[in-house]
Design an enzyme around this catalytic site. Structure first.
Site, PDB file in Angstrom:
ATOM      1  N   HIS A  89      -5.865 -22.829  10.585  1.00 54.44           N
ATOM      2  CA  HIS A  89      -5.007 -21.673  10.889  1.00 54.44           C
ATOM      3  C   HIS A  89      -5.447 -20.477  10.045  1.00 54.44           C
ATOM      4  CE1 HIS A  89      -1.539 -19.046  11.317  1.00 54.44           C
ATOM      5  NE2 HIS A  89      -1.315 -19.114  10.022  1.00 54.44           N
ATOM      6  N   ASP A 118     -22.465   6.970  21.016  1.00 56.03           N
ATOM      7  CA  ASP A 118     -22.378   5.514  20.907  1.00 56.03           C
ATOM      8  C   ASP A 118     -22.572   5.154  19.442  1.00 56.03           C
ATOM      9  OD1 ASP A 118     -22.631   2.649  21.324  1.00 56.03           O
ATOM     10  OD2 ASP A 118     -23.078   3.123  23.404  1.00 56.03           O
ATOM     11  N   TRP A 154      -7.833 -22.764   3.429  1.00 55.05           N
ATOM     12  CA  TRP A 154      -8.814 -21.761   3.874  1.00 55.05           C
ATOM     13  C   TRP A 154      -9.670 -21.271   2.713  1.00 55.05           C
ATOM     14  CZ3 TRP A 154      -9.780 -16.444   3.052  1.00 55.05           C
ATOM     15  CH2 TRP A 154      -8.900 -15.811   2.165  1.00 55.05           C
ATOM     16  N   HIS A 265     -10.455 -11.163  -2.970  1.00 53.76           N
ATOM     17  CA  HIS A 265      -9.502 -10.068  -3.119  1.00 53.76           C
ATOM     18  C   HIS A 265      -9.920  -8.808  -2.390  1.00 53.76           C
ATOM     19  CE1 HIS A 265      -5.610  -8.866  -4.147  1.00 53.76           C
ATOM     20  NE2 HIS A 265      -6.111  -7.675  -4.300  1.00 53.76           N
ATOM     21  N   GLU A 267     -11.484  -8.828   0.215  1.00 56.74           N
ATOM     22  CA  GLU A 267     -11.218  -9.233   1.594  1.00 56.74           C
ATOM     23  C   GLU A 267      -9.794  -8.855   2.031  1.00 56.74           C
ATOM     24  OE1 GLU A 267     -12.855 -10.484   4.038  1.00 56.74           O
ATOM     25  OE2 GLU A 267     -11.301 -11.316   5.346  1.00 56.74           O
ATOM     26  N   TYR A 269      -8.160  -6.313   1.128  1.00 59.53           N
ATOM     27  CA  TYR A 269      -8.131  -4.882   1.442  1.00 59.53           C
ATOM     28  C   TYR A 269      -8.974  -4.577   2.670  1.00 59.53           C
ATOM     29  CZ  TYR A 269      -5.483  -4.754  -2.681  1.00 59.53           C
ATOM     30  OH  TYR A 269      -4.481  -5.009  -3.576  1.00 59.53           O
ATOM     31  N   SER A 280      -2.151   6.086   9.847  1.00 61.42           N
ATOM     32  CA  SER A 280      -2.296   7.499   9.488  1.00 61.42           C
ATOM     33  C   SER A 280      -2.570   8.378  10.711  1.00 61.42           C
ATOM     34  CB  SER A 280      -3.429   7.694   8.476  1.00 61.42           C
ATOM     35  OG  SER A 280      -3.162   6.936   7.327  1.00 61.42           O
ATOM     36  N   HIS A 314      -6.057 -12.686 -10.483  1.00 56.69           N
ATOM     37  CA  HIS A 314      -4.597 -12.863 -10.365  1.00 56.69           C
ATOM     38  C   HIS A 314      -4.267 -13.965  -9.350  1.00 56.69           C
ATOM     39  CE1 HIS A 314      -4.505  -9.408  -7.189  1.00 56.69           C
ATOM     40  NE2 HIS A 314      -4.586 -10.556  -6.582  1.00 56.69           N
ATOM     41  N   HIS A 315      -5.279 -14.414  -8.605  1.00 55.05           N
ATOM     42  CA  HIS A 315      -5.065 -15.582  -7.749  1.00 55.05           C
ATOM     43  C   HIS A 315      -5.152 -16.871  -8.564  1.00 55.05           C
ATOM     44  CE1 HIS A 315      -5.369 -13.293  -3.952  1.00 55.05           C
ATOM     45  NE2 HIS A 315      -6.183 -12.533  -4.643  1.00 55.05           N
ATOM     46  N   THR A 340      -1.371   2.512  -3.527  1.00 52.29           N
ATOM     47  CA  THR A 340      -0.673   2.035  -2.332  1.00 52.29           C
ATOM     48  C   THR A 340       0.640   2.798  -2.166  1.00 52.29           C
ATOM     49  OG1 THR A 340      -1.605  -0.111  -2.884  1.00 52.29           O
ATOM     50  CG2 THR A 340       0.005  -0.060  -1.116  1.00 52.29           C
ATOM     51  N   LYS A 343       0.126   6.212  -0.706  1.00 49.31           N
ATOM     52  CA  LYS A 343      -0.029   6.213   0.746  1.00 49.31           C
ATOM     53  C   LYS A 343       1.332   6.143   1.443  1.00 49.31           C
ATOM     54  CE  LYS A 343      -3.707   4.774   2.616  1.00 49.31           C
ATOM     55  NZ  LYS A 343      -5.034   5.370   2.604  1.00 49.31           N
ATOM     56  N   ARG A 462       3.394 -24.958  -1.245  1.00 51.61           N
ATOM     57  CA  ARG A 462       2.776 -24.733   0.061  1.00 51.61           C
ATOM     58  C   ARG A 462       1.857 -25.897   0.389  1.00 51.61           C
ATOM     59  NH1 ARG A 462      -1.856 -20.207  -1.243  1.00 51.61           N
ATOM     60  NH2 ARG A 462      -2.235 -20.393   0.965  1.00 51.61           N
TER      61      ARG A 462
END
Lengths: 537, 379
Positions: A89, A118, A154, A265, A267, A269, A280, A314-315, A340, A343, A462
């Site tokens: 998944h 193109d 994963w 990490h 990834e 973003y 936007s 931090h993971h 963040t 934004k 989990r």
């Protein structure tokens, strides 16, 4: 320098185009047309259909997970198959659904938004797409080999990956192919953006979606090889007697995690920056007011990209890092909230004193803003290392990243799809179907994932197929929500198919407040977007 | 602010937990019983207040705007689109808020990282799929045990009603004295596991080939239940961690009983066992250790776990089977997978399990009985 390159590319294109004109009669039809196409719109459409197919597949796996977790006990699956479901998944949604969907958007929109005919490398574009179906096939086949599909999560943590059957090898090959495709796609996007902009479109006049993809493409080029390295080391550990991650041979299992998250990490973003780009465009269009703080948006996006390289551990707050490491990664991580936040504030300021209407794209954009921010807030909670000690590897984290990935990336993709569908197909989609899709998605999404915060706080890990009985109520609610959310996505399929087949004719402008070069083209957009470069003032 | 928030939030939590009586918390962390867990609880509470405040402020603005600035109520779009002052303000203010958030956490990080001067040191080893505890230093030094899930298969498969501590009950609990600093060294035998007891605010990955540490000082006697939180293969969901916190006197008594039992284990390896004894012990050990893969029927699972019914190893010389069980084996179906080594089991368990497999499910063998002494000799 960039002037001359642009001219050269422009010239090359004219040349190719002449040939194209002569060759109009020889265009292959049917399947061969799609197999051999070098057109950015055809390829963009194939990316989008591919990713939607993978989205449904990944969704079916998710429903398999939620069905098993509907009540405590083992009902449907053996634990080893359950682990295959969670792993595949994740792999399919991240690499098969979300990433290719954004590349599909880039293919459709980047040439139209910068005034180019193109993509820069049309044949490589074809090749980067056609690498995807074989990779997807490998992932599907892996369910049917002895031992089944990869079942290590994963993230493919070593040394658990050494215990898997050939399904793991197939997953590694699939990831290699998908990675190669992403790198090629990114190079194509970078070259297109840097060399093929219409005269007068300076970098700081580029549309936000183009900006966010330019930055994303650099992130991809930087980190996909890192992932390839990590999984190649896994492969040689499995088959060729190396010990990169095997302590018995002098390796270090934690090293895998460092390498993986150095990819992983950024990834995160990669999957959210183009979403920021889409939002936007949508919010200013429906607020009928220019985007607030364009240049600060560009700087904020760049800051997020740069910071994303120094927060990976931090993971890994509970692997046992020294206190100095924990503190560094904690402070670096909370800093990401600053750009963040900028934004989000800019989007709010864009809405402020606008003249808003709420067609489906705007609903999804506002839904994105609201629910993605909740994911941002729980991200802050996770970033505080001592709190993370309690919620790492629990359902709290599952809730957090689904708030940013589903309500973030996916809602933005839906928003963009409804926004540009009229431009792509020449027809308006059914507004009532779109709104139905939005409200069903929003409600069922929250029914599914909000209770997971409580599950995580109360202590449910989990990736478990069975759980202690005190978690039963919220799991049941989440499972009901998941089936509702899954079925709601079929509404989207119907809405898109109806829109492709017919419907009210769309004007060139489509939306009253929309701005940008793509809206100067007729709807549907012509086969070669801009045959003559437009002048940007 | 902190006191107010603690009393408000704490009050709400107390209310929920009093309604639920002895039931575990459902909406929030389990009630903390160590200083670290309490600090984490408070950090989380204050974070929630800050986040709630920002959330209401930001989205209050958004919904006001959605309400007032709609085309349908006649709003005309303004054209402003930048302000450097505003941009600087909403960059600098969040930086200050964020650093203020992270700062109190710094002290807690330093606190939970300080594993110095423990009263008792226990090594927790993750196995697929159970925990092993070795008392390294302090009162109880030398005690060693395996801790395996005791929830019966029929509860898991839905053939019997689920018990009170479903999936969170074990045969041998990690037992520690109250009020003493306990240092846990974590490591693993095969893949990465993770040691977590929510009430203690303790979570530390157990990494094969490496030793990491963490600590807790439980302030209240009682039984606390956690489980492995790092995906470690098939039965990741079935390896709980149960800690029994005892008063000093009860702990001393417990240590004495463990020493006596350990002496018994040494004796049992030396003596001769009857077939009936071996079969009874073997059935129990098979259920706890082997049945998860080879299945209670001995038939394994197609394409994943080999059958023991009619197996050549089970029918062949006993010494080969002893060596296989001790050392584990590369997978039959999956070249890179393997049956975990079982050398940490006592001699009597290994002998009994082998005897059990040789005399069950219609299996026949010339050497149908294996004595613990044979296992000891083969090590």
């Amino acid at each position: 320098m960039s002037q001359t390159t642009a001219a050269a590319v422009g010239h090359a294109h004219d040349h190719a185009h002449d040939h194209g004109d002569h060759g109009h009669g020889h265009h292959p039809t049917g399947f061969m047309r799609w197999l051999t196409t070098t057109n950015h719109k055809d390829i963009g459409s194939m990316y989008l259909w591919f990713s939607f197919t993978m989205f449904l597949m990944g969704g079916v796996l998710a429903l398999g997970i939620r069905a098993e977790l509907f009540k405590p006990g083992l009902q449907l699956w053996h634990p080893e198959f359950f682990n295959q479901l969670t792993t595949m998944h994740g792999v399919i949604m991240v690499f098969g659904a979300i990433m290719p969907a954004f590349v599909g958007f880039a293919n459709w929109l980047v040439p139209m938004q910068i005034g180019a005919p193109d993509m820069a490398f049309a044949r490589m574009n074809n090749w980067s797409f056609w690498l995807l179906p074989p990779a997807a096939l490998l992932l599907v086949i892996s369910f049917f080999v002895p031992g089944g599909a990869a079942a290590g999560g994963w993230t493919l943590y070593a040394p658990l990956t050494s215990q898997m059957g050939p399904g793991m090898d197939l997953a590694i090959f699939a990831l290699h192919i998908l990675g190669a495709s992403s790198i090629m796609g990114s190079i194509n996007i970078v070259v297109t953006i840097l060399n093929m902009r219409a005269p007068g479109m300076t970098l700081m006049k580029m549309p936000m979606f183009v900006w966010t993809w330019l930055i994303t493409a650099y992130l991809l080029i930087a980190v996909m090889p890192v992932l390839a390295g990590a999984i190649t080391m896994t492969l040689t550990d499995r088959h060729f007697g190396t010990s990169f991650f095997n302590a018995a041979g002098g390796g270090d299992p934690v090293m895998y995690q460092h390498v993986f998250w150095f990819f992983g990490h950024p990834e995160v973003y990669i999957m959210i920056l183009p979403a920021f780009g889409i939002v936007s465009h949508v919010i200013p269009a429906f607020a009928r007011k220019p985007l607030f703080g364009y240049s600060s948006m560009v700087y904020a996006t760049s800051s997020i990209a740069i910071l994303s390289f120094i927060v990976w551990a931090h993971h890994m707050f509970v692997v046992g890092m020294p206190a100095a490491g924990v503190l560094f990664f904690m402070y670096a991580t909370v800093l990401i909230a600053v750009p963040t936040g900028v934004k989000v504030f800019n989007w709010l300021a864009t809405m402020w004193r606008g003249s808003m209407t709420f067609e489906t794209p705007m609903l999804f954009a506002v839904g994105f803003l609201f629910v993605f921010s909740m994911g941002g807030f729980t991200g802050l909670v996770c970033a505080i290392a001592p709190i993370d000690l309690q919620i790492q590897d629990t359902y709290y984290v599952v809730a957090h990243f689904h708030y940013v990935l589903v309500a973030g990336s996916l809602f933005a993709l839906f928003s963009g799809a409804y926004f540009w569908l009229p431009k792509w197909t020449g027809h308006m989609y059914s507004e009532s179907l779109g709104k139905l899709h939005f409200w069903l998605s929003l409600i069922f999404f929250n029914i599914t994932f909000f209770p997971m915060h409580f599950l995580g706080l109360a202590g449910m890990p989990r990736r478990i197929p069975d759980y202690a009985t005190q978690f039963a109520d919220f799991n049941m609610i989440a499972s009901i929500g998941a089936f509702g959310f899954g079925l709601s996505q079929l509404v989207f399929l119907v809405a898109v198919l109806k829109c492709v087949r017919g419907g009210e004719k769309a004007t060139a402008q489509v939306w009253e407040g929309a701005e940008g070069l793509e809206w100067t083209l007729p709807s549907p957009a012509p086969y070669h977007s801009f045959e003559v470069p437009p002048q940007v003032k | 602010m902190k006191h107010l928030s603690r009393s408000l939030f704490g009050g709400a939590v107390a209310l929920m937990s009093s309604v639920a009586l002895a039931e575990p918390a459902k909406y929030i962390f389990q009630p903390p019983v160590t200083s670290v867990a309490r600090d984490i609880f408070d950090l989380h509470t204050s974070m929630m207040w800050i986040i709630t405040f920002i959330f209401v402020a930001v989205f209050g603005v958004m919904f006001y705007s959605i309400w007032k600035h709609r085309k349908s109520v006649g709003a005309k779009p303004a054209q402003f689109h930048e302000s450097t002052t505003v941009e600087i303000a909403w960059t600098v203010i969040p930086v200050i808020i964020l650093v203020a958030m992270a700062f109190p956490a710094t002290r807690v990080v330093l606190e939970y990282k300080d594993t110095s001067n423990p009263d008792l040191t226990v090594k927790a080893t993750g196995y697929q799929w159970k925990w092993g505890y070795d008392y390294i230093k302090g009162e109880g030094e030398g005690i060693s045990m395996l801790s395996t899930l005791t929830t019966p298969r029929d509860q898991i498969e839905g053939d019997a009603p689920k018990g009170e501590n479903y999936l969170r009950e074990v045969d041998n609990m990690l037992t520690v004295p109250v009020g003493k600093k306990v240092r846990i060294l974590t490591t693993a035998n095969d893949v990465i596991h993770s040691f977590w007891v929510p009430e203690f605010g303790v979570k530390q990955d157990a990494i094969p080939g490496f030793v990491r540490d963490t600590w807790f000082r439980a302030e209240k006697e009682g039984i606390y239940r956690g489980q492995c939180v790092e995906l470690c293969g098939k039965d990741h969901g079935f390896m709980p961690i149960v800690v029994n916190v005892l008063s000093a006197e009860k702990y001393t008594a417990w240590v004495a009983s463990q020493k006596a039992a350990a002496a018994g284990v040494a004796d049992e390896a030396a003596r001769e066992w009857t077939k009936a004894e071996l079969m009874a012990r073997g059935e129990k050990a098979y259920g706890a250790v082997c049945a998860a893969c080879h299945q209670p029927t001995g038939q394994g699972l197609a394409n994943a776990f080999p059958t023991l019914v009619g197996s050549k190893v089970v029918a062949g010389p006993a010494i080969d089977q002893i060596k296989l069980v001790l050392a584990g084996r590369k997978g039959v179906f999956m070249p890179t997978s393997q049956m975990p080594a079982q050398a940490m089991l006592p001699d009597a368990d290994i002998a009994a399990v082998i005897t059990y497999t040789r005399n069950s499910w219609g299996n026949r063998s010339d050497e149908s009985i294996v004595q613990p002494s044979a296992v000891k000799a083969a090590r």
